[in-house]
Design a protein around this motif. Structure first.
Motif, short mmCIF file in Angstrom:
data_model
loop_
_atom_site.label_atom_id
_atom_site.label_comp_id
_atom_site.label_asym_id
_atom_site.label_seq_id
_atom_site.Cartn_x
_atom_site.Cartn_y
_atom_site.Cartn_z
N GLU A 145 -10.17 17.38 0.38
CA GLU A 145 -10.98 16.24 0.83
C GLU A 145 -11.19 16.28 2.33
N GLN A 189 -5.74 10.41 -0.27
CA GLN A 189 -5.06 9.66 -1.32
C GLN A 189 -3.59 10.05 -1.46
N SER A 190 -3.09 10.82 -0.53
CA SER A 190 -1.67 11.23 -0.53
C SER A 190 -1.29 11.96 -1.81
N ARG A 191 -2.21 12.82 -2.27
CA ARG A 191 -1.91 13.62 -3.45
C ARG A 191 -2.58 14.99 -3.34
N THR A 193 3.92 7.01 1.53
CA THR A 193 3.75 8.01 2.59
C THR A 193 4.67 7.74 3.77
N ASN A 206 -11.37 10.51 2.61
CA ASN A 206 -10.70 9.51 1.76
C ASN A 206 -9.40 10.12 1.25
N ASP A 220 3.93 7.42 -4.48
CA ASP A 220 2.84 6.65 -3.89
C ASP A 220 3.21 6.07 -2.52
N GLU A 225 0.85 -1.18 0.00
CA GLU A 225 0.00 0.00 0.00
C GLU A 225 0.89 1.24 0.00
N ARG A 226 0.78 2.13 0.97
CA ARG A 226 1.59 3.36 0.96
C ARG A 226 2.76 3.30 1.94
N HIS A 230 -5.19 17.52 -3.12
CA HIS A 230 -6.45 16.78 -3.02
C HIS A 230 -6.79 16.52 -1.55
N ASP A 231 -5.79 16.10 -0.77
CA ASP A 231 -6.07 15.71 0.62
C ASP A 231 -6.61 16.87 1.44
#
Length: 260
Positions: A244, A258-260, A49, A256, A47, A12-13, A240-241
């Motif tokens: 969000e 997304q680390s972006r 974190t 949600n 991708d 995953e991240r 985005h984060d």
């Protein structure tokens, strides 16, 4: 350059960097170059974190430098070796990712210095030792220990460790703030990875900007440091984060990220 002593595994991240140079992960020039490359590669992974650094060996995280190689070095070689290890560790400070040292064995000399460059130091509660014993060998720490240790535990405690070449138990290291948490050896990596994935589920961009603001601002006058904070706050607000997280709060739901 293919890796001989390092393995990278992404889930995953979370990226886990596992060190494996038996018997104790002694640091030499070749190993140092692999660490530099592995940390550089990790820094470029958009991708990812959270980065976890640990050892494949049973009793050693990194138990120090390759003393035979160091004994053969001249002054110029020693300076270049120090510069290599300092550069590798500086990448850990610089990368906009959370870096966890999963200290599952002895972390001495360069091993302690690598851990000092990480954001979290999680250590097994067993019999492993951590510290900077270089003075007892007639040398000084050369991978950042004289600079990072005082910033972490304070000048007086750091000088005592450095001047006496002290190593200490996990319990003492926890008491002075050298490590952040002790974990039972039987559950060590499971608990480390649970913590790593909890962090990775957060707003990765914000975590990275927070880390950058702290490291860039800590030695600046307050007015300049606050300007650093404003800069990263503005940059993060475009992500985005951030959008969000704020929207999720308004809509009373779980964000949600997304680390972006």
């Amino acid at each position: 350059m293919p890796y001989q002593y390092v393995t990278l595994k992404k889930e995953e991240r979370v990226l886990t960097i596992t060190l494996n140079r038996p018997p104790t992960n002694p640091l030499n020039g070749e190993f140092g170059m692999e660490l530099f490359k592995a940390f550089s590669d990790a820094e470029q992974m958009d991708d990812v974190t959270v980065v976890v650094i640990t050892s494949a060996l049973e009793k050693a995280f990194i138990a120090g430098a390759d003393i035979k190689e160091m004994a053969a070095q001249g002054p110029a070689d020693a300076e270049n070796f120090s510069k290599l290890l300092q550069g590798a560790n500086t990448i850990l400070n610089r990368m906009k990712k959370v870096v966890i040292a999963a200290i599952n064995g002895h972390a001495l000399g360069g091993g302690c210095e690598l851990a000092l460059a990480c954001d979290y130091r999680l250590m097994t509660s067993g019999k492993a030792l951590i510290g900077l014993p270089e003075a007892g060998l007639g040398i000084i720490p050369g991978a950042g220990g004289t600079q990072r240790l005082p910033r972490l535990v304070g000048l007086s405690k750091a000088l005592d460790i450095l001047l006496r070449g002290r190593t200490m138990s996990p319990q003492e290291a926890l008491a002075i703030g050298l490590v952040d948490r002790l974990i039972d050896p039987d559950n060590f990596m499971a608990d480390v990875m649970k913590f790593a994935h909890e962090l990775a589920a957060g707003a990765g961009k914000a975590l990275g900007y927070i880390k950058a603001a702290v490291h860039e601002g800590i030695d600046l006058p307050m007015e300049q440091a606050l300007a650093v904070e404003r800069k990263y706050s503005a940059e993060n607000h475009r992500t985005h984060d951030a959008k969000e997280g704020l929207l999720a709060f308004v809509e009373k739901r779980k964000p949600n990220f997304q680390s972006r």
